[in-house]
Every structure is written in structure tokens, then in C-alpha cells.
Scaffold this active site. Structure first.
Site, mmCIF file in Angstrom:
data_model
loop_
_atom_site.group_PDB
_atom_site.id
_atom_site.type_symbol
_atom_site.label_atom_id
_atom_site.label_comp_id
_atom_site.label_asym_id
_atom_site.label_seq_id
_atom_site.Cartn_x
_atom_site.Cartn_y
_atom_site.Cartn_z
ATOM 1 N N GLU A 53 2.666 -2.769 7.508
ATOM 2 C CA GLU A 53 1.951 -1.546 7.117
ATOM 3 C C GLU A 53 2.102 -0.551 8.261
ATOM 4 O O GLU A 53 1.750 -0.857 9.399
ATOM 5 C CB GLU A 53 0.459 -1.804 6.925
ATOM 6 N N ASP A 64 -11.434 2.863 10.549
ATOM 7 C CA ASP A 64 -10.772 2.205 11.676
ATOM 8 C C ASP A 64 -11.680 2.120 12.893
ATOM 9 O O ASP A 64 -12.418 3.046 13.207
ATOM 10 C CB ASP A 64 -9.493 2.964 12.053
#
Length: 274
Positions: A53, A64
Site C-alpha cells: 500500500e 494515522d
């Protein structure tokens, strides 16, 4: 099925036929530089990653944790653009032959143009996109163009997702479904927990033919082995990025490439469930 989504499906099926989970590595484009990011992808694949990814750095990466936020900030300050992300996909896929997806928040894609982005991602050899903040009920335009260009649409589900919503998401998704192992942001954790196993079971119950891959928190071989016992794929991001960050801080980029290759090897051994 067409395009590199077929390669993604074949890769996941091949791992399953070997009695193991696939190892999926996440790395942000443009970190530590565009060229450095491409080299990092090559290193994790050399170590044993089956799928990669490539993160599209975003100024407000709400899902994140601090490690990936720091890497994104470095990439953005370095001037990374969508063209650099697509170049990363193109060169990484050409060099390794593994499926390469882009993980991105929706806003950059929307601004770039859905038709343009899907066409250029497919042309670069990309296998599809993971879209963590695109609601499935607002995804029709994206899915139309992704399907036209042979790209997978990977949605993210969480332990809080109700069964009815899980069924809606898995019906609309392709490639695999990304099961976030627990609530919260990405980052390494001491334990991945039982919530992930239950989420995989519930997701599979809605659609048996769609692989379920687990991310958020896996950082070592023992955790990879734990998740590989019940998931089709094990997704690791922060642990790789942390090693690159440490090397960057030490001013020794080559050691970072060695470190991520070594970690990929350890994790690849872990997902083999021996």
C-alpha cells in the site's frame, strides 16, 4: 475482473492456497524522498511482502498515528504531489511485480478528479485504492470509474461497524476489506486483541468470497502470527515507517532500507503460521 485487481485477488488466493496469510506493507510516497520511498517499497518486497500500500500523504491524516503523520509531514514539506505518488506506484510495481494499491483520504482524489485519478492509477499499474474516509453510500461515482479501469475498491471496517453496515460495505467493496483491529488511530500496539478476530468473523459472514485483511497495530512476527491465524492478510505500516524514520534521524538512509527488509522477512515468517 480486469486490470491489476485480478493480480491482487490472485496474490491473496495464492497465499491462502499455501495455508498462510498475505503480508501487506504500507509505506507513504515521498518519504524520505520520492526515490527513497520507491527504494523502500522494493526493500519490503525483497524481504517478503506480498502486497504494498502506497500512502498518499495528507495534511490532516485523521486515522494515522504520530509515526505516519511525521513521515507524511516530511513528504509534504518535500513537495510530494499526486504525480509522485503515481510514479511511486508505477516504478514499484514495475520493479517488483507485486500488487500496489494507493491508500488515500478522499479529498485529494476529489480535487484531482475521480476519472483522471482512476485512469492514471490504472495506467501506472496500480491494483486499486483503500479509501478509509469515503462513506460507502457516497462511493458510487468512485466505484463506477474504478470498475471501468479494473481497480479494487477497498473499504475500511471497524469493530463498531454494525452487521447491517458491514454487509453494505462488503457488497460494495472489491479486492479485500480492510478490518481495523480496534478503534483509534494507526500505530504499533502491545496486543492486537480479540476484537479483530470477531470483526473478521462478522465480515466474512456477510460475504465469504471477499478476503478480510487486518491492520492497525501489528509490529512484530508474534503479532503477525496471531493475526494470520484468522485473517487473509496482515497489514503493517507504522512499524516499517518507524524504522525509516529512525534511520533518517541518524542520517543513515541505507540502514533504513536494510531495517525494513529485515522486518519484512520477520513478518513474512510470522504470517506463515508454522
Amino acid at each position: 475482473m480486469s486490470g491489476n485487481v485480478q493480480l491482487l485477488s490472485d496474490t491473496l488466493a495464492a497465499a491462502k492456497s499455501e495455508g498462510r496469510a498475505a503480508l501487506i506493507a504500507y509505506l507513504p510516497a515521498g518519504f524520505p524522498t520520492v526515490d527513497g520511498g520507491i527504494e523502500a517499497v522494493k526493500a519490503v518486497v525483497a524481504g517478503g511482502a506480498d502486497v504494498v500500500e502506497v500512502g498518499l500523504p495528507h495534511s490532516d491524516p485523521v486515522l494515522d498515528g504520530p509515526v505516519i503523520q511525521t513521515a507524511d509531514d516530511i513528504a509534504l514539506r518535500g513537495g510530494v504531489k499526486i504525480a509522485d505518488v503515481l510514479r511511486t506506484v508505477r516504478e514499484a510495481h514495475a520493479a517488483t511485480g507485486v500488487p500496489v494499491l494507493v491508500m488515500t483520504y478522499w479529498n485529494p482524489v476529489d480535487r484531482y478528479g475521480v476519472e483522471r485519478f482512476t485512469a492514471e492509477l490504472a495506467e501506472a499499474g496500480g491494483a486499486g485504492c483503500i479509501l478509509p474516509d469515503l462513506p460507502v453510500q457516497e462511493s458510487a461515482l468512485w466505484r463506477e470509474h474504478a470498475e471501468k479501469h479494473g481497480l479494487a475498491t477497498v473499504f475500511v471496517v471497524a469493530p463498531s461497524s454494525r452487521d447491517e453496515r458491514l454487509a453494505t460495505i462488503t457488497a460494495a467493496g472489491s479486492g479485500f476489506v480492510y478490518a481495523a483491529s480496534l478503534m483509534g488511530v494507526t500505530g504499533t500496539r502491545e496486543s492486537v486483541g480479540h476484537e479483530a478476530q470477531e470483526l473478521v468473523r462478522r465480515a466474512r459472514a456477510t460475504r465469504e468470497d471477499l478476503p478480510v485483511c487486518v491492520g492497525l497495530g501489528v509490529s512484530n512476527a508474534a503479532q503477525a502470527k496471531e493475526v494470520a491465524a484468522f485473517a487473509d492478510g496482515v497489514i503493517v505500516g507504522s512499524a516499517f515507517v518507524k524504522r525509516l524514520l529512525e534511520a533518517e534521524t541518524a542520517g543513515d538512509r541505507a540502514s533504513g532500507l536494510r531495517a525494513v527488509r529485515e522486518l519484512a522477512g520477520e513478518l513474512a515468517a510470522g504470517v506463515r503460521r508454522d
